[in-house]
Design an enzyme around this catalytic site. Structure first.
Site, PDB file in Angstrom:
ATOM      1  N   ASP A 102      -1.148  -7.130   7.711  1.00 11.72           N
ATOM      2  CA  ASP A 102      -2.605  -6.959   7.654  1.00 11.72           C
ATOM      3  C   ASP A 102      -3.172  -7.586   6.384  1.00 11.72           C
ATOM      4  O   ASP A 102      -2.758  -8.668   6.012  1.00 11.72           O
ATOM      5  CB  ASP A 102      -2.985  -5.476   7.809  1.00 11.72           C
ATOM      6  N   GLU A 159       5.862  -5.816   7.555  1.00 13.70           N
ATOM      7  CA  GLU A 159       5.244  -4.725   8.313  1.00 13.70           C
ATOM      8  C   GLU A 159       5.826  -4.473   9.703  1.00 13.70           C
ATOM      9  O   GLU A 159       5.802  -3.344  10.183  1.00 13.70           O
ATOM     10  CB  GLU A 159       3.732  -4.958   8.438  1.00 13.70           C
ATOM     11  N   GLY A 166       0.849  -1.194   0.000  1.00 16.06           N
ATOM     12  CA  GLY A 166       0.000   0.000   0.000  1.00 16.06           C
ATOM     13  C   GLY A 166       0.879   1.236   0.000  1.00 16.06           C
ATOM     14  O   GLY A 166       2.059   1.180   0.333  1.00 16.06           O
ATOM     15  N   GLY A 194       0.097  -4.999   0.835  1.00 14.98           N
ATOM     16  CA  GLY A 194      -1.175  -4.830   0.114  1.00 14.98           C
ATOM     17  C   GLY A 194      -1.269  -5.647  -1.162  1.00 14.98           C
ATOM     18  O   GLY A 194      -2.365  -6.021  -1.584  1.00 14.98           O
TER      19      GLY A 194
END
Length: 386
Positions: free
Chosen positions: A177, A169, A98, A146
């Site tokens: 996530d 992350e 992301g 992402g």
């Protein structure tokens, strides 16, 4: 006199026209830029999504997530569309994650981008998982964060020798996530826990071997594979699987190379089966092998808060549904936005690039259970709804 007035009016009109044309161009270039960060095309029986930000390794932004979601919903209802293919432009990356720098900047500027982006991204992840048509992700290149979210939940994931998978992350004060809490604990043994906490990179055929990808195809054959899929006539899931299987069987690249973590799987299962980070660290210290000590070194560089929330999330996620996991991840993402470590991680890795984040708290024992509880608290009416 009259002629002068006419001339003045014309020159004013011309400069007005010029300004208008310039404004129009600016609007168009802005529109084109926004329109082109993802290409959505109908080819034969397929809807084809191309992530089109090659200079930024096809990093996912809000505009892309929204467009992909609404197009997926249309194609799902369209009887002429039998399958959906997603790929990245530029030959280097499928999607490297992301656009986290933009998110961090927006939070600092007190804008709502982080609230909206994570919501839209997770809703898209869930839509991919529940899609009623075959979804084929061509993960030919870097696939992180992402990018994993928009591939791993689909029915078919095709890796190549150029694939690089990672969930890095914990190194930026976040947590794996995009449904990481769902798919990582479901990998063999404690492999998912290891990948989540260390950010270890898997490459090429290994991405297939651990089950992140469902098939492995030579990178140079990917465009032919796409052509064959697009040419199918009203295919079933079985027809799609047959085409993928044919290409997969033909691929000989690294076929005889053993899995990079083969010799360490017992260690990983033993060391990462603990329920606390402190115990995992103790296990690695007691093991004392070069491999264990290397992982220890990596873990010691990560955000202590990220490590603890990640471990708790994976343990919980191992028995939750994907929707429950994503709901929890949304709560966690918003808590990370309010905290210190995410913004410090982005600064150290992406802004100043000094790779020396100053985490707060700076060590594991200072991260209390009460601190952790705050990351999992309901957001009430702001909770993620599907």
């Amino acid at each position: 006199m009259r002629q002068q007035n006419v001339w003045r009016l014309m020159s004013r009109f011309n400069s007005f026209r010029r300004t208008n044309i310039i404004l129009q161009h600016l609007r168009m270039s802005k529109h084109t830029e926004a329109a082109e960060d993802v290409l959505l095309e109908k080819k034969g029986c397929a809807g084809v999504i191309t992530l089109n930000r090659p200079k930024l390794l096809n990093a996912l932004n809000l505009n892309m997530a929204q467009k992909i979601y609404s197009q997926l919903k249309k194609w799902e209802q369209d009887p002429e569309t039998s399958l959906i293919i997603i790929k990245g432009a530029g030959g280097k990356a499928f999607c490297a994650g992301g656009d986290i720098r933009a998110i961090s900047d927006a939070v600092k500027a007190k804008q709502k981008l982080a609230e909206i982006f994570f919501k839209e991204e997770y809703i898209l992840n869930n839509a991919i998982a529940s899609l009623q048509k075959p979804y084929i992700a061509l993960i030919d290149g870097i696939t992180m964060g992402g990018g994993v979210g928009i591939s791993v939940h689909g029915q078919f994931r095709v890796a190549t020798e150029k694939s690089v998978f990672s969930m890095p992350e914990t190194a930026i004060g976040l947590f794996p996530d995009v449904g990481g809490g769902y798919f990582l604990p479901r990998l063999q043994g404690k492999l998912g826990y290891f990948l989540a906490l260390t950010g270890f990179r898997l490459k090429g055929r290994d991405v297939y071997r651990v089950g992140i990808a469902t098939h492995f195809v030579d990178s140079e054959k990917v465009s032919m594979l796409e052509e064959d899929l697009v040419a199918l006539k009203s295919p079933s899931k079985e027809n799609v699987a047959d085409v993928l299987e044919t290409y997969h069987t033909q691929s000989k690249i690294d076929q005889d190379k053993s899995f990079i973590l083969e010799d360490h799987l017992d260690k990983i299962n033993r060391c990462f089966s603990a329920n606390t980070m402190e115990q995992i660290i103790e296990n690695l210290q007691q093991d004392g092998s070069p491999f264990a000590l290397e992982q220890l070194k990596v873990i010691n560089q990560m955000s202590p808060t990220s490590l603890k929330i990640t471990l708790r999330h994976l343990i919980k996620g191992s028995s939750q549904t994907l929707k429950d996991v994503l709901t929890e991840e949304y709560r966690m993402s918003q808590a990370c936005m309010r905290g210190h470590d995410f913004h410090e991680g982005v600064r150290a890795v992406l802004v100043d690039k000094d790779q020396s984040p100053k985490w707060k708290p700076a060590n594991l024992k200072e991260v209390t259970d009460e601190d952790l509880d705050n990351y999992f608290k309901s957001l009430g009416s702001n909770d993620l709804r599907f």
